[in-house]
Motif scaffolding. Structure first.
Motif, PDB file in Angstrom:
ATOM      1  N   THR A 104      32.260  11.467 -11.402  1.00 59.06           N
ATOM      2  CA  THR A 104      31.511  10.679 -12.389  1.00 59.06           C
ATOM      3  C   THR A 104      32.427  10.099 -13.466  1.00 59.06           C
ATOM      4  O   THR A 104      32.014   9.202 -14.195  1.00 59.06           O
ATOM      5  N   GLU A 105      33.654  10.596 -13.573  1.00 60.90           N
ATOM      6  CA  GLU A 105      34.570  10.157 -14.642  1.00 60.90           C
ATOM      7  C   GLU A 105      35.456   9.024 -14.145  1.00 60.90           C
ATOM      8  O   GLU A 105      36.682   9.114 -14.127  1.00 60.90           O
ATOM      9  N   THR A 106      34.832   7.966 -13.694  1.00 55.56           N
ATOM     10  CA  THR A 106      35.549   6.788 -13.210  1.00 55.56           C
ATOM     11  C   THR A 106      35.128   5.578 -14.026  1.00 55.56           C
ATOM     12  O   THR A 106      34.252   5.653 -14.903  1.00 55.56           O
ATOM     13  N   LEU A 107      35.737   4.439 -13.728  1.00 58.44           N
ATOM     14  CA  LEU A 107      35.380   3.214 -14.434  1.00 58.44           C
ATOM     15  C   LEU A 107      34.012   2.691 -14.013  1.00 58.44           C
ATOM     16  O   LEU A 107      33.411   1.877 -14.703  1.00 58.44           O
ATOM     17  N   SER A 108      33.536   3.146 -12.870  1.00 54.67           N
ATOM     18  CA  SER A 108      32.238   2.698 -12.400  1.00 54.67           C
ATOM     19  C   SER A 108      31.128   3.389 -13.191  1.00 54.67           C
ATOM     20  O   SER A 108      31.116   4.604 -13.352  1.00 54.67           O
ATOM     21  N   LEU A 109      30.168   2.594 -13.671  1.00 55.57           N
ATOM     22  CA  LEU A 109      29.053   3.133 -14.433  1.00 55.57           C
ATOM     23  C   LEU A 109      27.870   3.500 -13.541  1.00 55.57           C
ATOM     24  O   LEU A 109      26.823   3.925 -14.037  1.00 55.57           O
ATOM     25  N   LYS A 110      28.032   3.347 -12.224  1.00 56.07           N
ATOM     26  CA  LYS A 110      26.943   3.681 -11.317  1.00 56.07           C
ATOM     27  C   LYS A 110      26.773   5.193 -11.175  1.00 56.07           C
ATOM     28  O   LYS A 110      25.686   5.677 -10.885  1.00 56.07           O
ATOM     29  N   ARG A 111      27.856   5.921 -11.317  1.00 51.29           N
ATOM     30  CA  ARG A 111      27.799   7.373 -11.169  1.00 51.29           C
ATOM     31  C   ARG A 111      27.831   8.022 -12.539  1.00 51.29           C
ATOM     32  O   ARG A 111      28.887   8.121 -13.168  1.00 51.29           O
ATOM     33  N   LYS A 112      26.691   8.419 -13.033  1.00 50.70           N
ATOM     34  CA  LYS A 112      26.648   9.095 -14.328  1.00 50.70           C
ATOM     35  C   LYS A 112      25.991  10.462 -14.241  1.00 50.70           C
ATOM     36  O   LYS A 112      25.901  11.176 -15.221  1.00 50.70           O
TER      37      LYS A 112
END
Length: 466
Positions: free
Chosen positions: A298-306
């Motif tokens: 979840t700690e990526t630049l993508s905001l889809k995985r929160k």
């Protein structure tokens, strides 16, 4: 294959697919070498790119080709020895890859630490004969060299601390066999002991000694004495800016001692574990690692995985199913309760007052069977009641429990029935300013010890302000 990538493009591809170089660095550390064999790199690239698409596979294979990396400057030397080619990568690239993966941090050994200390001593000796003038190029180079070496040392030690703080996962890996082969536990424990002792003696202990300001070395000053000497030299010659910077660096180095000391204590505690303790430790670390992986996704630049996608994890562990339906234990919010702290401090003050009057404490005469018959010696009750009359009391919801806690183990010869008898008189003549209120008339109080057990049906007594 005539197409080439620039240094920037090659480096970008390396960090887009870091597992290749991670595995190469792991193998390099395992072999205690400073080079990577070309055949190993080619085999790793081929194995890794099998799962990629055609375009990505071609780009990665071309970028990690030996000739491309040599021309881009990432490989600084190619050594031909024993019928194979060995690639020497840029130290800056290897160190940056290590910084991206805590498991690749190199533990500092005694030899490496002493090397840094000898270098700092040499800088101090050169500083003693320096001109301390900004117009002198020798002094400016020496100052830059000092800053670089101190910064490098702090960086290495911080990496070492982070590496040591992952020791829990490493110990869990080492102890994994304990849960699978109980019949070989003694052999396993011996091997584990040897590995951990090596880790402690070769890496943890030297770092503790190096960062201990009280260490006395036979060959000269320790790290902090060396830094303090340079700070005094710089202050005496007016270079307060560098002296202040060096002083702050010494504080940062001193702050690294406690985390490593905590790691050393954890290792010592682990060595004392039994097989069952190791199995439990291994299980907790295993599932903690799984949760860390889910959190990392979840700690990526993508905001889809929160949110954590832990459905498979919950089903695989078993004990998590239905956990949300269980009632959560209530916590005690002591941190926000001023009443709790007032009560605590009041009780401590009363106990301290009792200790100050230790010389006045009565000694109750021992009476055989005083806890097993209805007759209780009148003299003992009078002595105890006279002592209770002199006590400073506070409002409480359980007067019996409070007084028993203050008398038990404090008054020689005290027995719990003595208090019950004395309280009958206390109810009739309570202390000035207070009154005793009877509640919970059918409460049963249990008081047990190693030699005897009492069960009394009593009236609960509360003491309140009038």
């Amino acid at each position: 294959m005539s197409k080439r990538f620039s240094t920037l493009d090659t480096t970008r591809l390396l960090f887009e697919h870091p597992k290749i170089l991670f595995r190469m660095i792991e193998r390099m550390d395992r072999n205690e070498a400073r080079y990577i064999r070309e055949s190993d790199l080619v085999a790793e690239v081929m194995d890794y790119t099998r799962s990629l698409g055609n375009a990505d596979r071609d780009r990665v294979r071309l970028a990690l080709n030996t000739d491309n990396m040599f021309r881009s400057g990432l490989v600084i030397d190619i050594i031909k020895a024993e019928g194979e080619r060995r690639l020497v990568f840029q130290d800056a690239l290897i160190n940056l890859m290590r910084a991206c993966n805590a498991s690749l941090y190199q533990e500092l050994t005694d030899a490496r630490l002493r090397g840094h200390l000898v270098t700092l001593r040499d800088v101090r000796n050169r500083l003693e004969t320096s001109s301390f003038s900004d117009a002198d190029p020798d002094y400016t180079e020496l100052r830059d060299d000092l800053n670089e070496r101190v910064s490098q040392l702090i960086g290495l030690l911080r990496q070492n601390v982070l590496r040591m703080q992952t020791i829990s996962a490493q110990l869990a890996d080492l102890s994994g066999d304990a849960s699978r082969a109980p019949e070989k536990f003694l052999e396993f424990r011996q091997n584990l002991f040897e590995q951990i002792v090596t880790l402690y003696e070769r890496h943890i202990k030297p770092t503790l000694v190096f960062l201990n300001p009280d260490t006395r070395l036979p060959d000269g000053s320790n790290l902090f004495e060396t830094l303090e000497a340079m700070v005094r030299l710089l202050e005496n010659h007016g270079d307060h800016s560098l002296a202040d910077q060096l002083f702050r660096s010494s504080i940062s180095l001193n702050a690294l001692y406690k985390p490593i000391q905590a790691v050393a204590q954890e290792v010592e505690h682990f060595l004392r574990k039994t097989r069952q303790g190791m199995v439990q430790y291994n299980a907790m670390e295993h599932f903690y690692g799984k949760l860390q992986e889910l959190k990392g996704e979840t700690e990526t630049l993508s905001l889809k995985r929160k949110w954590l996608e832990g459905g498979d994890f919950a089903r695989s562990t078993g004990f998590l199913i239905g956990l949300r339906a269980q009632q959560r234990p209530k916590h005690y919010a002591f941190g926000e309760s001023s009443s709790y702290y007032q009560l605590l401090f009041s009780e401590l003050e009363l106990r301290l007052n009792d200790l100050r009057r230790k010389a006045e404490v009565p000694v109750l005469q021992q009476v055989d069977g005083s806890g097993r018959h209805t007759r209780i010696d009148v003299q003992r009750i009078n002595q105890l009641y006279q002592w209770l009359e002199t006590l400073e009391l506070r409002p409480t919801t359980d007067l019996v429990r409070e007084l028993h806690g203050r008398l038990d183990g404090f008054i020689p010869g005290y027995r719990f029935p003595d208090l019950l008898a004395a309280l009958n008189r206390l109810v009739n003549s309570p202390p000035e300013g207070l009154q005793v209120v009877t509640t919970n008339r059918f409460r049963i109080l249990d008081q047990s010890s190693d030699s005897e057990q009492f069960v009394y049906r009593k009236r609960r007594l509360e003491q309140q302000n009038v």
